[in-house]
Design an enzyme around this catalytic site. Structure first.
Site, mmCIF file in Angstrom:
data_model
loop_
_atom_site.group_PDB
_atom_site.id
_atom_site.type_symbol
_atom_site.label_atom_id
_atom_site.label_comp_id
_atom_site.label_asym_id
_atom_site.label_seq_id
_atom_site.Cartn_x
_atom_site.Cartn_y
_atom_site.Cartn_z
ATOM 1 N N HIS A 5 0.799 -1.234 0.000
ATOM 2 C CA HIS A 5 0.000 0.000 0.000
ATOM 3 C C HIS A 5 0.833 1.286 0.000
ATOM 4 O O HIS A 5 0.504 2.253 0.687
ATOM 5 C CB HIS A 5 -0.954 0.014 1.186
ATOM 6 C CG HIS A 5 -2.033 -1.022 1.111
ATOM 7 N ND1 HIS A 5 -2.479 -1.553 -0.082
ATOM 8 C CD2 HIS A 5 -2.769 -1.626 2.093
ATOM 9 C CE1 HIS A 5 -3.447 -2.431 0.159
ATOM 10 N NE2 HIS A 5 -3.637 -2.501 1.464
ATOM 11 N N HIS B 119 -9.620 2.090 0.607
ATOM 12 C CA HIS B 119 -9.560 0.923 1.484
ATOM 13 C C HIS B 119 -10.654 0.964 2.558
ATOM 14 O O HIS B 119 -10.403 0.608 3.719
ATOM 15 C CB HIS B 119 -8.183 0.841 2.142
ATOM 16 C CG HIS B 119 -7.745 -0.539 2.503
ATOM 17 N ND1 HIS B 119 -8.449 -1.335 3.383
ATOM 18 C CD2 HIS B 119 -6.666 -1.265 2.123
ATOM 19 C CE1 HIS B 119 -7.824 -2.483 3.531
ATOM 20 N NE2 HIS B 119 -6.733 -2.482 2.780
ATOM 21 N N GLU C 99 -11.598 -3.541 -2.677
ATOM 22 C CA GLU C 99 -10.630 -2.559 -3.170
ATOM 23 C C GLU C 99 -10.438 -2.756 -4.676
ATOM 24 O O GLU C 99 -9.735 -3.673 -5.106
ATOM 25 C CB GLU C 99 -9.300 -2.733 -2.445
ATOM 26 C CG GLU C 99 -9.396 -2.743 -0.935
ATOM 27 C CD GLU C 99 -8.219 -3.453 -0.296
ATOM 28 O OE1 GLU C 99 -7.067 -3.021 -0.544
ATOM 29 O OE2 GLU C 99 -8.437 -4.442 0.414
#
Length: 381
Positions: free
Chosen positions: A136, A210, A346
C-alpha cells in the site's frame, strides 16, 4: 355569503400548505457540504473533516488527512440511518496507526514482492512493511499525507476534489506524480471515486480506496452478509500473499461468489489451501470484462437490515478482504473492531503487477494519464 367566504379561506389555506410542502420537497433535494477542524498532524498541519449530505439524507464524512472516508450513513428498510464503515470519530486514532480504514492508497495499492521491481532497465527498492513485501505505498503512503481540497457543489451533486503531488523518489518510487481524486455523492445514494494521475518519468501506479464496510450498521460482524463478485477466476497467491503468476478458476471452490453467497459459508471452508493462506478472503478477483468502462463488479447485502451495496468500476480486479487481521485492539465509534468485523472491496490492478508481465500493466509514462473510477451505490433490497 359567510359559508362561501369560509370555503374560500379553506381553499387558500390548502393552496398555501401545498406550496409550502412543495418548497420543503425542493429544499430536501438540495445537497450540502460543510467543513470543520479535525485535528493537528505531528507536522503541525490542520486536518479538516468535510461532511457531504445528499437530498435523501445520506451522509459521507471525508478528511483531507489521507483522503480518508470516516463515515457513511445510509438507511435500513425501516428508514433508520446508521454508519456502515469502520473508522474513528477523531484524528488521533488515525495518527496512532490503523489498517488503512477508509484511506486513499497509493502509489501502489496491494503488495509488491520484496519491495522490488525493474522498469526500463532500472531497479527500484521500496520500503518493506508487510512481511517480506511492500504494501500500500510503503511506510508513508498517500493515506498519511494532507491533501489539498476543493469543494464541488450543485443542487444534485456534492463532492471534493483532492490534490497531492508525490515527489520523485518518495517511498522509493520514480517520477513526480501529480494525483487528483474526486469524491462525488449523488442523489441516487452513490459515492463515486475518480482517480487521475500524471508523471514526469516512467513509474508504476495502482490507486484504490480501502474502506471497510459493514452493512449491519456496525452491530455485528460481516459473516452473515451476502457477497457476489462477477469473476470466473482469482489471482492465486503464495504464503506471503504474492501472486504465483497463475489465475485460479473459482468453479467448485470457496471463491465462487458469482451468485450472492454468505461470507461465513466461504470462510468456513478452511481446508482450502488459498483460504488457509489468507486466513480468510484476502485475494484479488479477476473481473469478467468484455470491454473497458464502468461495469457492475460486486454486490453486498445485509439480510437483517436490507441494506444493499453495488460496486461499479473500470478496474480489472478487486481485492476482497474480510478483516482477517483485526484482533479487537482497535476501537472506534463505541465499537470494538474484532476479526471479520468489516469487509473491503478494493478496486485495482493485480498485486505485484510490476513483476508479473502477463498481468495488465500498471506502468504510467509521461505521455499518458492514469484514469480509474469506482462507485459504491447504496439501496434497500
Amino acid at each position: 355569503m359567510k359559508s362561501s367566504y369560509q370555503l374560500l379561506q379553506v381553499i387558500l389555506i390548502l393552496l398555501l400548505f401545498g406550496c409550502n410542502q412543495s418548497k420543503n420537497r425542493e429544499v430536501k433535494m438540495i445537497s450540502t457540504i460543510s467543513k470543520e477542524e479535525f485535528g493537528l498532524t505531528p507536522e503541525g498541519k490542520m486536518a479538516e473533516l468535510y461532511t457531504l449530505t445528499n437530498g435523501n439524507g445520506m451522509v459521507v464524512n471525508i478528511t483531507n488527512y489521507g483522503g480518508i472516508v470516516t463515515k457513511i450513513l445510509v438507511p435500513d428498510r425501516e428508514g433508520t440511518f446508521a454508519d456502515v464503515v469502520l473508522g474513528f470519530d477523531s484524528l488521533a486514532p488515525y495518527l496512532a496507526g490503523h489498517p488503512f480504514f477508509g484511506a486513499l492508497v497509493g502509489r501502489y495499492g496491494n503488495r509488491i514482492a520484496k519491495g522490488r521491481f525493474e522498469l526500463d532497465g532500472n531497479d527500484y527498492q521500496l520500503p518493506i512493511n508487510n512481511g517480506p513485501n511492500s504494501l500500500h505505498g510503503g511506510l508513508k503512503g498517500f493515506d498519511k499525507v494532507i491533501w489539498e481540497v476543493q469543494e464541488v457543489k450543485s443542487d444534485s451533486v456534492v463532492g471534493l476534489e483532492l490534490h497531492y503531488t508525490s515527489q520523485d523518489g518518495e517511498e522509493g518510487f520514480p517520477g513526480t506524480l501529480k494525483v487528483t481524486v474526486n469524491y462525488t455523492l449523488t442523489n441516487d445514494n452513490a459515492l463515486t471515486i475518480g482517480y487521475k494521475a500524471t508523471t514526469d518519468k516512467p513509474t508504476v501506479v495502482n490507486l484504490t480506496n480501502h474502506s471497510y464496510f459493514n452493512l449491519t450498521g456496525l452491530k455485528e460482524d460481516i459473516m452473515g452478509q451476502e457477497v457476489s463478485i462477477l469473476a470466473d477466476s482469482i489471482v492465486s497467491v503464495d504464503e506471503t500473499l504474492i501472486p504465483t503468476g497463475e489465475l485460479m478458476a473459482v468453479e467448485g471452490t470457496p471463491f465462487d461468489l458469482r451468485k450472492p453467497t454468505m461470507v461465513k459459508k466461504g470462510i468456513d471452508q478452511d481446508s482450502d489451501p488459498q483460504i488457509k493462506i489468507g486466513g480468510g478472503y484476502d485475494h484479488c478477483w479477476v473481473i469478467n470484462r468484455q470491454a473497458p468502462g464502468m461495469i457492475k463488479i460486486a454486490t453486498v447485502r445485509d439480510p437483517a437490515s436490507g441494506r444493499f451495496m453495488e460496486v461499479f468500476s473500470t478496474e480489472p480486479g478487486v481485492q476482497f478482504y474480510t478483516a482477517n487481521f483485526l484482533d479487537g485492539r482497535l476501537k472506534g465509534k463505541g465499537v470494538t473492531y474484532g476479526k471479520r468485523f468489516g469487509l473491503c472491496l478494493e478496486t485495482q490492478h493485480f498485486p505485484d503487477s510490476p513483476n508479473q508481465p502477463q498481468f495488465p500493466s500498471t506502468v504510467l509514462r509521461p505521455e499518458q494519464e492514469y484514469h480509474s473510477s469506482t462507485s459504491y451505490r447504496f439501496s434497500i433490497q
